[in-house]
Design a protein around this motif. Structure first.
Motif, PDB file in Angstrom:
ATOM      1  N   GLN A   1     103.783  85.265  35.072  1.00 28.74           N
ATOM      2  CA  GLN A   1     104.284  84.737  33.805  1.00 28.74           C
ATOM      3  C   GLN A   1     104.335  85.911  32.832  1.00 28.74           C
ATOM      4  O   GLN A   1     103.291  86.437  32.440  1.00 28.74           O
ATOM      5  CB  GLN A   1     103.365  83.632  33.280  1.00 28.74           C
ATOM      6  CG  GLN A   1     103.686  83.175  31.868  1.00 28.74           C
ATOM      7  CD  GLN A   1     105.031  82.500  31.761  1.00 28.74           C
ATOM      8  OE1 GLN A   1     105.353  81.614  32.532  1.00 28.74           O
ATOM      9  NE2 GLN A   1     105.832  82.920  30.794  1.00 28.74           N
TER      10      GLN A   1
ATOM     11  N   ILE B   1     104.517  87.926  29.484  1.00 29.21           N
ATOM     12  CA  ILE B   1     104.032  87.657  28.129  1.00 29.21           C
ATOM     13  C   ILE B   1     104.232  88.895  27.270  1.00 29.21           C
ATOM     14  O   ILE B   1     104.257  90.021  27.774  1.00 29.21           O
ATOM     15  CB  ILE B   1     102.540  87.246  28.106  1.00 29.21           C
ATOM     16  CG1 ILE B   1     101.669  88.314  28.763  1.00 29.21           C
ATOM     17  CG2 ILE B   1     102.348  85.888  28.768  1.00 29.21           C
ATOM     18  CD1 ILE B   1     100.182  88.134  28.547  1.00 29.21           C
TER      19      ILE B   1
ATOM     20  N   TRP C   1      95.483  91.306  30.413  1.00 28.97           N
ATOM     21  CA  TRP C   1      96.777  90.636  30.320  1.00 28.97           C
ATOM     22  C   TRP C   1      97.737  91.366  29.399  1.00 28.97           C
ATOM     23  O   TRP C   1      98.928  91.460  29.671  1.00 28.97           O
ATOM     24  CB  TRP C   1      96.593  89.196  29.865  1.00 28.97           C
ATOM     25  CG  TRP C   1      95.917  88.319  30.880  1.00 28.97           C
ATOM     26  CD1 TRP C   1      95.802  88.563  32.227  1.00 28.97           C
ATOM     27  CD2 TRP C   1      95.276  87.074  30.640  1.00 28.97           C
ATOM     28  NE1 TRP C   1      95.121  87.532  32.830  1.00 28.97           N
ATOM     29  CE2 TRP C   1      94.785  86.593  31.874  1.00 28.97           C
ATOM     30  CE3 TRP C   1      95.062  86.311  29.508  1.00 28.97           C
ATOM     31  CZ2 TRP C   1      94.112  85.393  32.009  1.00 28.97           C
ATOM     32  CZ3 TRP C   1      94.386  85.111  29.634  1.00 28.97           C
ATOM     33  CH2 TRP C   1      93.916  84.656  30.873  1.00 28.97           C
TER      34      TRP C   1
ATOM     35  N   ASP D   1     101.322  71.837  32.028  1.00 27.30           N
ATOM     36  CA  ASP D   1     101.440  73.105  31.277  1.00 27.30           C
ATOM     37  C   ASP D   1     100.099  73.642  30.785  1.00 27.30           C
ATOM     38  O   ASP D   1     100.049  74.420  29.828  1.00 27.30           O
ATOM     39  CB  ASP D   1     102.413  72.974  30.104  1.00 27.30           C
ATOM     40  CG  ASP D   1     103.835  72.696  30.574  1.00 27.30           C
ATOM     41  OD1 ASP D   1     104.203  73.172  31.678  1.00 27.30           O
ATOM     42  OD2 ASP D   1     104.580  72.004  29.864  1.00 27.30           O
TER      43      ASP D   1
ATOM     44  N   PHE E   1     100.758  78.649  27.892  1.00 23.01           N
ATOM     45  CA  PHE E   1     101.829  79.613  27.633  1.00 23.01           C
ATOM     46  C   PHE E   1     102.781  78.976  26.645  1.00 23.01           C
ATOM     47  O   PHE E   1     103.197  77.827  26.812  1.00 23.01           O
ATOM     48  CB  PHE E   1     102.563  79.980  28.934  1.00 23.01           C
ATOM     49  CG  PHE E   1     101.672  80.686  29.915  1.00 23.01           C
ATOM     50  CD1 PHE E   1     101.254  81.993  29.681  1.00 23.01           C
ATOM     51  CD2 PHE E   1     101.225  80.050  31.047  1.00 23.01           C
ATOM     52  CE1 PHE E   1     100.412  82.642  30.571  1.00 23.01           C
ATOM     53  CE2 PHE E   1     100.393  80.692  31.957  1.00 23.01           C
ATOM     54  CZ  PHE E   1      99.986  81.984  31.715  1.00 23.01           C
ATOM     55  N   GLU E   2     103.091  79.722  25.596  1.00 21.66           N
ATOM     56  CA  GLU E   2     103.965  79.201  24.552  1.00 21.66           C
ATOM     57  C   GLU E   2     104.831  80.327  24.021  1.00 21.66           C
ATOM     58  O   GLU E   2     104.646  81.492  24.400  1.00 21.66           O
ATOM     59  CB  GLU E   2     103.144  78.558  23.432  1.00 21.66           C
ATOM     60  CG  GLU E   2     102.121  79.473  22.813  1.00 21.66           C
ATOM     61  CD  GLU E   2     101.153  78.747  21.878  1.00 21.66           C
ATOM     62  OE1 GLU E   2     100.914  77.547  22.052  1.00 21.66           O
ATOM     63  OE2 GLU E   2     100.659  79.398  20.955  1.00 21.66           O
ATOM     64  N   SER E   3     105.744  79.982  23.165  1.00 22.29           N
ATOM     65  CA  SER E   3     106.617  80.982  22.547  1.00 22.29           C
ATOM     66  C   SER E   3     106.308  81.059  21.067  1.00 22.29           C
ATOM     67  O   SER E   3     106.049  80.034  20.426  1.00 22.29           O
ATOM     68  CB  SER E   3     108.086  80.605  22.726  1.00 22.29           C
ATOM     69  OG  SER E   3     108.440  80.680  24.079  1.00 22.29           O
TER      70      SER E   3
ATOM     71  N   PRO F   1     107.252  85.079  24.618  1.00 17.84           N
ATOM     72  CA  PRO F   1     106.237  84.301  25.346  1.00 17.84           C
ATOM     73  C   PRO F   1     104.850  84.918  25.164  1.00 17.84           C
ATOM     74  O   PRO F   1     104.691  86.137  25.218  1.00 17.84           O
ATOM     75  CB  PRO F   1     106.693  84.413  26.802  1.00 17.84           C
ATOM     76  CG  PRO F   1     107.445  85.700  26.865  1.00 17.84           C
ATOM     77  CD  PRO F   1     108.074  85.887  25.503  1.00 17.84           C
TER      78      PRO F   1
ATOM     79  N   ALA G   1     100.365  84.148  25.759  1.00 20.13           N
ATOM     80  CA  ALA G   1      99.282  83.365  26.351  1.00 20.13           C
ATOM     81  C   ALA G   1      98.330  82.995  25.223  1.00 20.13           C
ATOM     82  O   ALA G   1      97.790  83.870  24.545  1.00 20.13           O
ATOM     83  CB  ALA G   1      98.564  84.163  27.429  1.00 20.13           C
TER      84      ALA G   1
END
Length: 162
Positions: free
Chosen positions: A12, A14, A51, A86, A106-108, A117, A119
């Motif tokens: 994913q 980020i 991350w 999610d 996970f979001e924007s 994006p 975390a």
């Protein structure tokens, strides 16, 4: 260089990682007081750093692929929908112990007219507080109550700040 990706591990992408503004409050409600969270400060910082430097978070599905820094879809357990859709979790400690876990969404976020994006680390909790103790797993009503409680915390964090 990141390790090779297997068929059961996804990345994913980020652009950042952050502790949600309700992280301390919700963690406290789940048994991790400010003092307890402080004792894990270096572990939280190390995971955020990992991350951030990678620019992605690896998501595994098979327990054989579990390793430090990877998250698992919390909705991968039967009957966890719709509450854990999610929602992801990771073991906080590099030593691999089950507890504590951190919950991740996970979001924007919008910056400079662009969507990025990220975390969002929502809270800390123990494995049993998210997935039930062994003696709870055969009690559907108890498991539903556990999942609804966690979902309520996620929904609370999804609401705009007042």
């Amino acid at each position: 260089m990141p390790p090779p990706i297997t068929h059961s591990v996804l990345q994913q992408q980020i652009s950042g990682v952050y502790l949600h503004e309700l992280f301390l409050e919700i963690s406290d409600a789940l048994g991790y007081s400010l003092q307890a969270v402080e004792s894990y400060r270096d572990d939280i910082a190390a995971l955020i750093e990992l991350w951030t430097q990678q620019g992605f978070v690896e998501i595994y599905t098979q327990n054989a692929d579990r390793k430090y820094g990877r998250v698992k879809d919390s909705n991968s357990v039967p009957n966890s929908s719709p509450w854990y859709i999610d929602l992801y979790h990771a073991r906080l400690l590099a030593t691999g112990e089950n507890d504590p876990l951190i919950a991740v969404v996970f979001e924007s976020i919008d910056e400079d007219g662009q969507s990025h994006p990220v975390a969002s680390i929502r809270f800390m909790l123990d494995h049993d507080d998210m997935f039930g103790a062994m003696n709870h797993k055969l009690k559907p009503a108890m498991m539903t109550a556990i999942r609804r409680r966690i979902d309520d915390f996620i929904k609370r964090g999804n609401r705009p700040a007042e």
